[in-house]
Every structure is written in C-alpha cells, then in structure tokens.
Design an enzyme around this catalytic site. Structure first.
Site, PDB file in Angstrom:
ATOM      1  N   GLY A 126       6.569   4.651   4.804  1.00 38.52           N
ATOM      2  CA  GLY A 126       5.688   4.424   3.676  1.00 38.52           C
ATOM      3  C   GLY A 126       4.574   3.489   4.107  1.00 38.52           C
ATOM      4  CD  GLU A 171      -4.796   5.613  -3.082  1.00 34.15           C
ATOM      5  OE1 GLU A 171      -5.787   5.015  -2.631  1.00 34.15           O
ATOM      6  OE2 GLU A 171      -4.874   6.575  -3.857  1.00 34.15           O
ATOM      7  CD  GLU A 189       6.666  11.541   8.211  1.00 39.26           C
ATOM      8  OE1 GLU A 189       7.704  11.170   8.811  1.00 39.26           O
ATOM      9  OE2 GLU A 189       5.747  12.170   8.770  1.00 39.26           O
ATOM     10  CB  ILE A 245       2.606  14.501  -1.209  1.00 37.08           C
ATOM     11  CG1 ILE A 245       3.322  14.109   0.090  1.00 37.08           C
ATOM     12  CG2 ILE A 245       1.176  14.947  -0.956  1.00 37.08           C
ATOM     13  CD1 ILE A 245       2.786  12.854   0.759  1.00 37.08           C
ATOM     14  CB  SER A 247       1.155  -6.205  -4.902  1.00 36.00           C
ATOM     15  OG  SER A 247       0.630  -5.458  -5.987  1.00 36.00           O
ATOM     16  CD  GLU A 248       5.184  -6.650  -2.779  1.00 36.99           C
ATOM     17  OE1 GLU A 248       5.706  -7.113  -3.802  1.00 36.99           O
ATOM     18  OE2 GLU A 248       4.718  -5.490  -2.714  1.00 36.99           O
TER      19      GLU A 248
END
Length: 380
Positions: A131, A364, A127, A157, A367-368
């Site tokens: 995130g 998905e 949203e 999405i 990286s952090e």
C-alpha cells in the site's frame, strides 16, 4: 495573492453547483444505499466536460486550470463523496498519467476518450502487501519480444471494475527496487487475462467501486508502456502529488455539505423554546467548522497555484490533503453532534458525510505518510 475568483472560475462553480443540486443531491442517498456505479451521472458529467476538466481541448478536455478543477471537484464531492472519488481517480490519476507520460499517439488513443468521459479510467498501484510501501509490489511484467507478459493482482482500485482504461504498475526489473517499476495501459475489454476478483464492501465512498484486479499472462504490446522502462515509481509519485490537491477538494466538499446540513438543522431544531442555533455551544461549533473549512480551502488553492506556476508543490499538496482530510472528518463528526440522536440515524445525511470523510485520511497517502513527507522536506 489575489483571492478573487475569475469570471470563468465563478462560472464553473455555478455550473457545477447547479448540476450537483439538480442531479446529484436528490439521488445521493440512493447511491449510498445501493452502492452501484452511477453510470448515467458519469455520462452526463462527461457531456458537461467534468470528466476531463484539466486536460487540453485538443485531447477532449475542458482546458481548465487547476483552481477550476479543484472547485469543480469540491462541488461534486459536496453532492456525493463516492462520485467525487470516481472523478478524482479517473482524472487526477488515470487521466493525468496518460497526459503527463503518454506519447502523442497514446494521448490521442487513450487520453481523449478518458477526457471526454466516454471511457472511465482507473489507477492500479496498490497491492495486498504494497500500500504505502510501493516498491514491495509483487506484480511482474516480463518482456517477451515486443510484448510484456503481466502477472499479479491489485487491491483497492477505485473504478477498477468499471474502467475501460486501467493504468497498471508492475516490476520489469525485480532486482532494481523502485527503479525497476514501469507503468502500462491495460484495456480490460480487449486484453485476455484480465479479471475482477471482487469489489470491497466499504464504510463509505459508495457508488465508486473499489476492486481487486487480477492479471494472468496478460500480454501488453510494448507501445502501451508509458514512458521509459523503470520510470513507473517516479511517475506514480508525481501523479499522486497532483492527486492530493483533488483529495483536498473532496475533503472540502464533504465538509461543506456537513456544515451546511448542520447549520440548517440548527436553525430549525428547537429545544427549550428556541432554535438550538441560538445556544452559544452550537454557535461555537458552527464557527469552528466554517473557519476550518475556509483554512482548508486556502491550503488547497495554494497548492493548486504552485502547480499552475510550475513551482514545487509537494509540501503544499501534502499539507492541503492532510489538513482538509482531517477537517472533513472533524466537521462531519460535529455535524452528527449538532443533529444529536437524529445524526446517528440514516434519516439524515449527517452520518453519510462522516463515513465518506474518513476515507480522505487513508487513500492517496495516509495522514501518517503525509506527515513524514512534510517533516522530511522541512528538515532538508
């Protein structure tokens, strides 16, 4: 550890590679330029069994192991990063939610057309203010008798504007934090109160529509809730862990495409009386690019192997996704450098590979966030 592909895995690679070379690569630039969902290609992939690779045949899938699925997605992403996202979001996220957490009736009704590729799936979790911070979501699903009333909106999405089946996460108990989130099957073509607010204009990943979805007093029957109420957050984390293996596959595929284009260009482009590939600087770039790709591929298959064996694979999937994502961007960047000025133009696909690669470091699990996940587990 045996690094040899089985005959079935080699057959899968050859079949998907042939499809990609004949059907995807010739139209990849057009997909990127037009940024339209390639429905005909998706339908053809469904007929080939590529939209349900890891699901059992009894539910319309191809019954392949996760190594084969990763190999297939790697090849698809080599042809088009956007098409790779279409398949990953459809299969690893939406399809896997139905397979892992749906009851038998839900699998027969909703998973089967998703696995067959006749329905496209989407996974609606993020949203505007939620995130990486999933429990901050505002979307609500309030119980009303044997139904839930869904209100809220979702952002970023993948497949959201074209999906026939959308897995939506909403708070059923706003006071319970991450234990108050549940997941539901939403059917855009059947459910009043569903609307697409628009799609994003993105740097890359073209051909995969990234949509904002809105739910206004949308009624969901209780039998469309996946699993127990309040288990949505746990379901999402488990699903994303598996999805990270396939984003690693997308990264490997894009990196391979960038490397192969740069290698071929280095053989053909002449400067100072010889192909530029004869210069040590270019040889070293190509050597580093291929070495990084091979390392990323091994991390991807290590995570897939753990998943197949039923072992913990959270760290392995996070490492595979983290490394492959950064490798894809670095290799694509070097691909542009090897092409020189031509690499900065749309006359060559080098710049497209770079734009497609960057997304791997964001969706998905950024990286952090992945580094936090890995670090936390190392310190347990």
């Amino acid at each position: 550890m045996d690094f040899t592909l089985s005959p079935e895995q080699r057959q899968i690679r050859e079949m998907v590679a042939e499809f990609v070379d004949e059907e995807v690569v010739p139209v990849a630039d057009e997909i990127d330029r037009e940024d339209e969902f390639p429905r005909d290609l998706v339908a053809e992939m469904g007929e080939l069994g590529l939209m349900g690779m890891p699901f059992p045949e009894e539910y319309g899938g191809a019954g392949l192991d996760y190594h084969s699925y990763a190999i297939g997605l790697e090849e698809i992403s080599r042809g088009s990063g956007g098409l790779g996202t279409v398949v990953a979001a459809h299969t690893s996220l939406a399809g896997n939610m139905l397979y892992e957490f749906g009851d038998e009736s839900q699998k027969e009704t909703y998973l089967t057309p998703v696995a067959e590729g006749t329905d496209v799936g989407a996974f609606a979790l993020s949203e505007p203010q939620a995130g990486s911070d999933v429990p901050a979501m505002d979307t609500r699903a309030e119980r009303d008798g044997d139904e839930y009333v869904l209100n809220g909106n979702k952002l970023w999405i993948s497949n959201g504007s074209v999906a026939e089946t959308v897995i939506v996460f909403a708070k059923t108990d706003p006071e319970a934090g991450n234990r108050g989130i549940s997941s539901f099957v939403v059917r855009p073509g059947e459910d009043d109160g569903f609307s697409v607010e628009g799609t994003e204009h993105k740097l890359g990943d073209k051909g995969c529509p990234t949509a904002e979805l809105r739910f206004s007093d949308l009624r969901i029957p209780e039998d469309r809730r996946l699993g127990e109420e309040g288990r949505g957050f746990v379901q999402a984390l488990k699903t994303l862990n598996g999805g990270r293996i396939t984003i690693a596959a997308r990264g490997v595929g894009i990196a391979r495409a960038a490397f192969e284009a740069a290698r071929d260009y280095a053989k053909e482009r002449e400067q100072f009386g010889q192909p530029i590939g004869e210069f040590q600087a270019i040889k070293h770039k190509l050597a580093d690019m291929d070495t990084e790709i091979q390392a990323a591929k091994l991390l991807m298959h290590r995570a897939a192997d753990n998943k197949i064996r039923g072992e913990d694979y959270i760290t392995e999937a996070a490492q595979a996704k983290l490394y492959a994502s950064e490798v894809s961007r670095e290799v694509a960047n070097e691909g542009i450098q090897i092409h020189g000025g031509y690499g900065y133009t749309t006359d060559f696909p080098a710049e497209r590979f770079y734009r497609d690669a960057k997304l791997n470091e964001i969706y998905e699990g950024t990286s952090e966030v992945l580094r936090n996940t890995i670090g936390d587990r190392l310190l347990e």
